[in-house]
Design a protein around this motif. Structure first.
Motif, PDB file in Angstrom:
ATOM      1  N   THR A  60       0.882  -1.154   0.000  1.00  0.00           N
ATOM      2  CA  THR A  60       0.000   0.000   0.000  1.00  0.00           C
ATOM      3  C   THR A  60       0.923   1.208   0.000  1.00  0.00           C
ATOM      4  OG1 THR A  60      -1.652  -1.170   1.310  1.00  0.00           O
ATOM      5  CG2 THR A  60      -1.847   1.223   1.198  1.00  0.00           C
ATOM      6  N   CYS A 134      -4.215 -11.013  -2.873  1.00  0.00           N
ATOM      7  CA  CYS A 134      -4.907  -9.721  -2.797  1.00  0.00           C
ATOM      8  C   CYS A 134      -4.200  -8.807  -1.812  1.00  0.00           C
ATOM      9  CB  CYS A 134      -6.364  -9.901  -2.376  1.00  0.00           C
ATOM     10  SG  CYS A 134      -7.351 -10.756  -3.619  1.00  0.00           S
ATOM     11  N   ASP A 136      -5.012  -5.383   0.409  1.00  0.00           N
ATOM     12  CA  ASP A 136      -5.979  -4.414   0.913  1.00  0.00           C
ATOM     13  C   ASP A 136      -5.213  -3.444   1.789  1.00  0.00           C
ATOM     14  OD1 ASP A 136      -8.527  -5.569  -0.058  1.00  0.00           O
ATOM     15  OD2 ASP A 136      -7.886  -7.265   1.165  1.00  0.00           O
ATOM     16  N   SER A 149      -7.903  -1.708  -2.920  1.00  0.00           N
ATOM     17  CA  SER A 149      -7.727  -3.164  -2.991  1.00  0.00           C
ATOM     18  C   SER A 149      -7.332  -3.577  -4.393  1.00  0.00           C
ATOM     19  CB  SER A 149      -9.025  -3.885  -2.632  1.00  0.00           C
ATOM     20  OG  SER A 149      -9.412  -3.604  -1.320  1.00  0.00           O
ATOM     21  N   CYS A 151      -6.095  -7.386  -6.648  1.00  0.00           N
ATOM     22  CA  CYS A 151      -5.920  -8.845  -6.611  1.00  0.00           C
ATOM     23  C   CYS A 151      -5.227  -9.336  -7.881  1.00  0.00           C
ATOM     24  CB  CYS A 151      -7.259  -9.562  -6.496  1.00  0.00           C
ATOM     25  SG  CYS A 151      -8.045  -9.378  -4.885  1.00  0.00           S
TER      26      CYS A 151
END
Length: 154
Positions: A60, A134, A136, A149, A151
């Protein structure tokens, strides 16, 4: 002189082999971080071909344009799942077991722009097992927050 040339040639061949790009599955998604002009970006990456184990990476990021954007808190959760009939999954780092075929690993950083996770997935239980990774994530600063998010799967 021949020995030097042979060694130099071998090093050149090894370096070219190491520089070859790896084939991977990846996904990226982003969401604006309100009132800042920045965005929160989630990234998921995993190997595309494997015989036994599959590497994965998630992150992130807080970015303003292409520049790093420092936030108060930034989190990333990697969810790795083995897909297939009677699929199982072990993970390094081990993370939290969600089910027999799914694991999660989380990481939080403060006063920076990135939170990232990497590891090795070891799927089993079926000849036709595939992996889904994935990412998040969320960023928090000055009373605002945003989540994204992404994936990647084979």
């Amino acid at each position: 002189m021949k020995k030097t040339l042979l060694t130099t040639g071998l090093v050149g061949i090894l370096m070219v082999g190491a520089a070859a790009p790896a084939i991977a599955f990846e996904d990226t998604a982003s969401t604006p971080l309100p009132g800042t002009g920045a965005k929160v970006e989630a990234n998921a990456w995993q190997c595309s071909t494997y015989f036994d184990k599959c590497s994965f990476k998630t992150s992130t990021k807080a970015l303003k344009g292409s520049a790093k954007y420092k936030v108060s808190k930034i989190t990333n959760t990697a969810t790795v799942k083995a897909n297939g009939w009677q699929a199982t999954l072990s993970l390094s780092p081990s993370g939290t077991q969600v089910s027999e075929n799914t694991r999660q690993v989380s990481w939080t950083n403060k006063n920076t722009w990135i939170s990232d996770i990497s590891g090795i997935a070891d799927p089993g239980g079926s000849l036709n097992t595939s992996v889904t990774t994935c990412s998040d994530g969320g960023a928090f600063t000055a009373g605002v927050k945003a989540f994204a998010s992404a994936c990647a799967n084979d």
